[in-house]
Motif scaffolding. Structure first.
Motif, PDB file in Angstrom:
ATOM      1  N   SER A 217       0.854  -1.190   0.000  1.00 55.44           N
ATOM      2  CA  SER A 217       0.000   0.000   0.000  1.00 55.44           C
ATOM      3  C   SER A 217       0.887   1.235   0.000  1.00 55.44           C
ATOM      4  O   SER A 217       1.516   1.566   1.018  1.00 55.44           O
ATOM      5  CB  SER A 217      -0.918   0.012   1.223  1.00 55.44           C
ATOM      6  OG  SER A 217      -1.603   1.255   1.301  1.00 55.44           O
ATOM      7  N   LEU A 218       0.957   1.912  -1.132  1.00 56.66           N
ATOM      8  CA  LEU A 218       1.785   3.111  -1.226  1.00 56.66           C
ATOM      9  C   LEU A 218       1.201   4.234  -0.373  1.00 56.66           C
ATOM     10  O   LEU A 218       1.934   5.087   0.131  1.00 56.66           O
ATOM     11  CB  LEU A 218       1.890   3.548  -2.690  1.00 56.66           C
ATOM     12  CG  LEU A 218       2.468   2.498  -3.645  1.00 56.66           C
ATOM     13  CD1 LEU A 218       2.651   3.081  -5.032  1.00 56.66           C
ATOM     14  CD2 LEU A 218       3.791   1.950  -3.123  1.00 56.66           C
ATOM     15  N   PHE A 219      -0.109   4.227  -0.199  1.00 55.13           N
ATOM     16  CA  PHE A 219      -0.738   5.241   0.652  1.00 55.13           C
ATOM     17  C   PHE A 219      -0.212   5.128   2.075  1.00 55.13           C
ATOM     18  O   PHE A 219       0.122   6.137   2.708  1.00 55.13           O
ATOM     19  CB  PHE A 219      -2.258   5.066   0.638  1.00 55.13           C
ATOM     20  CG  PHE A 219      -2.991   6.070   1.496  1.00 55.13           C
ATOM     21  CD1 PHE A 219      -3.378   7.291   0.971  1.00 55.13           C
ATOM     22  CD2 PHE A 219      -3.274   5.792   2.822  1.00 55.13           C
ATOM     23  CE1 PHE A 219      -4.025   8.227   1.757  1.00 55.13           C
ATOM     24  CE2 PHE A 219      -3.935   6.710   3.620  1.00 55.13           C
ATOM     25  CZ  PHE A 219      -4.313   7.932   3.087  1.00 55.13           C
ATOM     26  N   VAL A 220      -0.124   3.908   2.587  1.00 54.79           N
ATOM     27  CA  VAL A 220       0.355   3.706   3.955  1.00 54.79           C
ATOM     28  C   VAL A 220       1.820   4.102   4.073  1.00 54.79           C
ATOM     29  O   VAL A 220       2.220   4.803   5.018  1.00 54.79           O
ATOM     30  CB  VAL A 220       0.153   2.237   4.381  1.00 54.79           C
ATOM     31  CG1 VAL A 220       0.836   1.969   5.725  1.00 54.79           C
ATOM     32  CG2 VAL A 220      -1.337   1.917   4.475  1.00 54.79           C
ATOM     33  N   VAL A 221       2.643   3.690   3.130  1.00 54.45           N
ATOM     34  CA  VAL A 221       4.072   4.019   3.169  1.00 54.45           C
ATOM     35  C   VAL A 221       4.266   5.534   3.157  1.00 54.45           C
ATOM     36  O   VAL A 221       5.046   6.086   3.944  1.00 54.45           O
ATOM     37  CB  VAL A 221       4.815   3.379   1.979  1.00 54.45           C
ATOM     38  CG1 VAL A 221       6.263   3.868   1.922  1.00 54.45           C
ATOM     39  CG2 VAL A 221       4.775   1.864   2.083  1.00 54.45           C
ATOM     40  N   ASN A 222       3.536   6.221   2.287  1.00 59.36           N
ATOM     41  CA  ASN A 222       3.711   7.669   2.132  1.00 59.36           C
ATOM     42  C   ASN A 222       3.168   8.459   3.313  1.00 59.36           C
ATOM     43  O   ASN A 222       3.502   9.640   3.471  1.00 59.36           O
ATOM     44  CB  ASN A 222       3.021   8.147   0.854  1.00 59.36           C
ATOM     45  CG  ASN A 222       3.748   7.725  -0.398  1.00 59.36           C
ATOM     46  OD1 ASN A 222       4.849   7.192  -0.332  1.00 59.36           O
ATOM     47  ND2 ASN A 222       3.149   7.956  -1.540  1.00 59.36           N
ATOM     48  N   ASN A 223       2.308   7.855   4.127  1.00 63.65           N
ATOM     49  CA  ASN A 223       1.680   8.575   5.234  1.00 63.65           C
ATOM     50  C   ASN A 223       2.026   7.979   6.599  1.00 63.65           C
ATOM     51  O   ASN A 223       1.389   8.337   7.597  1.00 63.65           O
ATOM     52  CB  ASN A 223       0.159   8.575   5.047  1.00 63.65           C
ATOM     53  CG  ASN A 223      -0.280   9.495   3.930  1.00 63.65           C
ATOM     54  OD1 ASN A 223      -0.518  10.682   4.138  1.00 63.65           O
ATOM     55  ND2 ASN A 223      -0.409   8.963   2.720  1.00 63.65           N
ATOM     56  N   TYR A 224       3.002   7.126   6.653  1.00 58.63           N
ATOM     57  CA  TYR A 224       3.363   6.440   7.891  1.00 58.63           C
ATOM     58  C   TYR A 224       4.090   7.395   8.841  1.00 58.63           C
ATOM     59  O   TYR A 224       5.167   7.911   8.527  1.00 58.63           O
ATOM     60  CB  TYR A 224       4.247   5.242   7.560  1.00 58.63           C
ATOM     61  CG  TYR A 224       4.731   4.462   8.751  1.00 58.63           C
ATOM     62  CD1 TYR A 224       3.852   4.063   9.759  1.00 58.63           C
ATOM     63  CD2 TYR A 224       6.069   4.107   8.867  1.00 58.63           C
ATOM     64  CE1 TYR A 224       4.303   3.336  10.856  1.00 58.63           C
ATOM     65  CE2 TYR A 224       6.532   3.371   9.952  1.00 58.63           C
ATOM     66  CZ  TYR A 224       5.633   3.001  10.949  1.00 58.63           C
ATOM     67  OH  TYR A 224       6.080   2.278  12.019  1.00 58.63           O
ATOM     68  N   SER A 225       3.505   7.622  10.008  1.00 54.85           N
ATOM     69  CA  SER A 225       4.087   8.568  10.962  1.00 54.85           C
ATOM     70  C   SER A 225       5.439   8.092  11.480  1.00 54.85           C
ATOM     71  O   SER A 225       6.269   8.914  11.893  1.00 54.85           O
ATOM     72  CB  SER A 225       3.125   8.798  12.138  1.00 54.85           C
ATOM     73  OG  SER A 225       2.850   7.580  12.811  1.00 54.85           O
TER      74      SER A 225
END
Length: 213
Positions: free
Chosen positions: A104-112
């Motif tokens: 999931s690129l969304f998760v990688v890009n938004n991972y705190s």
């Protein structure tokens, strides 16, 4: 970058600028410094952009705005599947060899854990550092809007030119605000669909006002 993902990316960039007027003003200043008229004269702006291939390359703040919008809202939210060749650690989890994984690129890009506590905030200044796309702890890529490796986006370079050009042309001629039907930011997030592409259910509606001299 395919036409659909490019269109979604442009929409998300304009949305970010529409909801962050200070970033819009700073970007307009940079565009003016690069020779863009920014006065609503579409023909004049088009002539500047048509003068050479990728005339906006090297505009640091334009690239920062686009990168930050793509980090928060990657149009291609899911990467193509991979199969683990050996046991692999993903965070605290051990994935056996031979498992098909859909990153999931969304998760990688938004991972705190990689971007900090303000990971969900729009901050183009993140990209002032040359190594902003790399996790400072692990050294691994943390910005993957085009995926990575041999299966990354084949249209990466062309997509970047298309998005830069479209954003500059639109912003130099119009100011944008979210349409009333979009509601508040929380409403936009609640209606965002995370599928093969990241988009707003019902579409991204913005009100455009032509700039004047």
């Amino acid at each position: 970058m395919a036409p659909e993902t490019a269109a979604h990316t442009i929409s998300w960039v304009l949305y970010c600028l529409a909801t962050h007027p200070e970033a819009e003003m700073q970007l307009l200043k940079e565009l003016k410094g690069a020779g863009m008229p920014c006065n609503g004269n579409i023909q004049a702006a088009t002539e500047v952009l048509a003068a050479r291939f990728d005339p906006l390359k090297g505009l640091a703040y334009l690239d920062a705005v686009i990168s930050e919008a793509m980090r928060l809202y990657p149009a291609g939210a899911s990467a193509s599947p991979r199969q683990t060749e050996k046991p692999t650690m993903v965070g605290p989890y051990r994935v056996p060899a031979g498992v098909v994984v859909f990153p999931s690129l969304f998760v990688v890009n938004n991972y705190s854990g990689s971007w900090g506590a303000d990971a969900r905030e729009f901050k183009p200044e993140r990209w002032q550092a040359a190594d902003a796309a790399i996790d400072s702890v692990t050294g691994a890529p943390r910005f993957l809007p085009f995926s990575a490796g041999p299966k990354n986006c084949i249209g990466l370079a062309l997509g970047q030119v298309a998005v830069r050009t479209a954003v500059a042309l639109l912003l130099s001629n119009f100011s944008f605000k979210p349409a009333a039907c979009m509601g508040k930011h929380e409403d936009v997030m609640a209606s965002t669909m995370l599928a093969l592409t990241l988009k707003v259910e019902g579409g991204m509606w913005l009100t455009a006002t032509q700039r004047t001299g």
